[in-house]
Design a protein around this motif. Sequence first.
Motif, PDB file in Angstrom:
ATOM      1  N   ILE A  52      61.465  16.495 -32.375  1.00 53.05           N
ATOM      2  CA  ILE A  52      60.890  15.763 -33.506  1.00 53.05           C
ATOM      3  C   ILE A  52      61.909  14.787 -34.089  1.00 53.05           C
ATOM      4  CG2 ILE A  52      60.035  15.989 -35.871  1.00 53.05           C
ATOM      5  CD1 ILE A  52      58.720  18.605 -35.062  1.00 53.05           C
ATOM      6  N   THR A  53      63.139  15.222 -34.231  1.00 50.79           N
ATOM      7  CA  THR A  53      64.188  14.345 -34.763  1.00 50.79           C
ATOM      8  C   THR A  53      64.373  13.117 -33.887  1.00 50.79           C
ATOM      9  OG1 THR A  53      65.358  16.215 -35.767  1.00 50.79           O
ATOM     10  CG2 THR A  53      66.621  14.200 -35.379  1.00 50.79           C
ATOM     11  N   PHE A  54      64.414  13.333 -32.578  1.00 59.54           N
ATOM     12  CA  PHE A  54      64.587  12.213 -31.648  1.00 59.54           C
ATOM     13  C   PHE A  54      63.384  11.265 -31.715  1.00 59.54           C
ATOM     14  CE2 PHE A  54      64.189  10.409 -27.289  1.00 59.54           C
ATOM     15  CZ  PHE A  54      65.344   9.637 -27.313  1.00 59.54           C
ATOM     16  N   PHE A  55      62.181  11.845 -31.802  1.00 55.61           N
ATOM     17  CA  PHE A  55      60.961  11.037 -31.889  1.00 55.61           C
ATOM     18  C   PHE A  55      61.005  10.124 -33.110  1.00 55.61           C
ATOM     19  CE2 PHE A  55      56.671  10.826 -33.847  1.00 55.61           C
ATOM     20  CZ  PHE A  55      56.072   9.964 -32.945  1.00 55.61           C
ATOM     21  N   PHE A  56      61.382  10.655 -34.251  1.00 55.33           N
ATOM     22  CA  PHE A  56      61.382   9.842 -35.463  1.00 55.33           C
ATOM     23  C   PHE A  56      62.531   8.853 -35.511  1.00 55.33           C
ATOM     24  CE2 PHE A  56      58.226  12.823 -36.954  1.00 55.33           C
ATOM     25  CZ  PHE A  56      57.347  11.947 -37.580  1.00 55.33           C
ATOM     26  N   GLU A  57      63.599   9.135 -34.819  1.00 55.86           N
ATOM     27  CA  GLU A  57      64.660   8.131 -34.690  1.00 55.86           C
ATOM     28  C   GLU A  57      64.138   6.912 -33.931  1.00 55.86           C
ATOM     29  OE1 GLU A  57      67.921  10.087 -32.836  1.00 55.86           O
ATOM     30  OE2 GLU A  57      68.633  11.047 -34.683  1.00 55.86           O
ATOM     31  N   LEU A  58      63.314   7.168 -32.905  1.00 56.12           N
ATOM     32  CA  LEU A  58      62.728   6.059 -32.151  1.00 56.12           C
ATOM     33  C   LEU A  58      61.700   5.312 -32.991  1.00 56.12           C
ATOM     34  CD1 LEU A  58      62.187   7.729 -28.644  1.00 56.12           C
ATOM     35  CD2 LEU A  58      64.001   6.157 -29.319  1.00 56.12           C
TER      36      LEU A  58
END
Length: 404
Positions: free
Chosen positions: A8-14
């Motif tokens: 989720i963290t990686f997704f929202f960074e994108l």
Amino acid sequence: MDRIEDRITFFFELVSCNFNLYFWECDSNMNILSTNCLHHEIFQMGLMQNNLINLIKEFSTSKRMPLFFTNSLNMTWIAVFESDSKEIIRIHFLGPVFTDNNFVQNKDSYLGQLSISLNSKRHFIALIDSIPIIASTQLLQYGIMFHYCINKEKISISDFDYYEQSAQTYQKKSDLDIIHNNSNYSNYLFEKQLMNIIENGNIDYISGKKNFSYGGDVGTMSVGDSLRQSKNMFITLVVLATRASIKGGLSVEIAYTLSDNYIQNIELCKTQAEVNQLWHPILCDFITRVHKCKLENSSSFAKACCDYINLYIETDLSLKQLSEHTNYSEEYLAKKFKKEMNISLNDYIRNAKIEHSKLLLSSTTESISVISERLHFCSASYYTKSFRTLTGITPQEYRKKNKN
């Protein structure tokens, strides 16, 4: 990335590279566990109207696919459900967003209908101004990725559930009701129906000559250029049709080749009328190909030949081309094909061209001679003769009976 939190963290960074999109993690009772939004009032005003929170809880007891919904203030959300083997353990939200700028432009009028103080209205306006405007198609794509991050499950737009909340009541409506009565939802449901029709190879759509046009308020894809807007919209539909056809059994090679060809044809259009005229043949082509895939029960050799013929149906097909494609000699290819398909290769190609010409006759205004040339018949008279032999009527008679 084995942990959900890391995905989720990686997704929202994108996502943050394009939009300041809010997300919320709640427990099964809708208590907020974490969020990247500093204003919890947005969650309150977005989900606590008309008992919406309880309705989402109720929905989560029987559903596992994401929920795409809009509240009475036109705020749009996506809810993704995280479950263990037995029950929902968390509910994740993307949003709110506005899918067009209609509410933002008319927010004073909307807020005038609310019984709140002037100071509350000012604070409310400040919160609204922080909510991004994202096209529904793009938000749905984010929802697909968000669902994968949480559940490691690949889904498509057709898997979403769609709900609407009016100013007085919240209820699930039939697809037909929403299409006719709510322009904000007709495009979402159109996409959902589109994916289902193509994925299932629903040939009844073609034979029934249903009017399946894109309705509702399409998001702005090009400012000040109506032709570019139309092209972008139909290119999006081609992408959806391509994915649905692959899910329905069409080979990836054929689906993406068709997609490339159709997108190029769309780009060549000079007017909106030309763009609009392309849609029905494109849709019918994808449906027909998926339908044939579901009916076929032939060897990989025969299927490869048929796929190639259907893919290049509007070219001057030859035995030599098929021979090179299948790596068989021309003589062996012709014999093997007839043995497995119980029809000669030349007759199969001719019949396939006749079938394809039916689509052109019913969905375009091209003349018989143009269609004949397009399908590489030696002459219009031979095309007419072949058509009558196979169908019992002339191309003109067929067009008269089946014109959309």
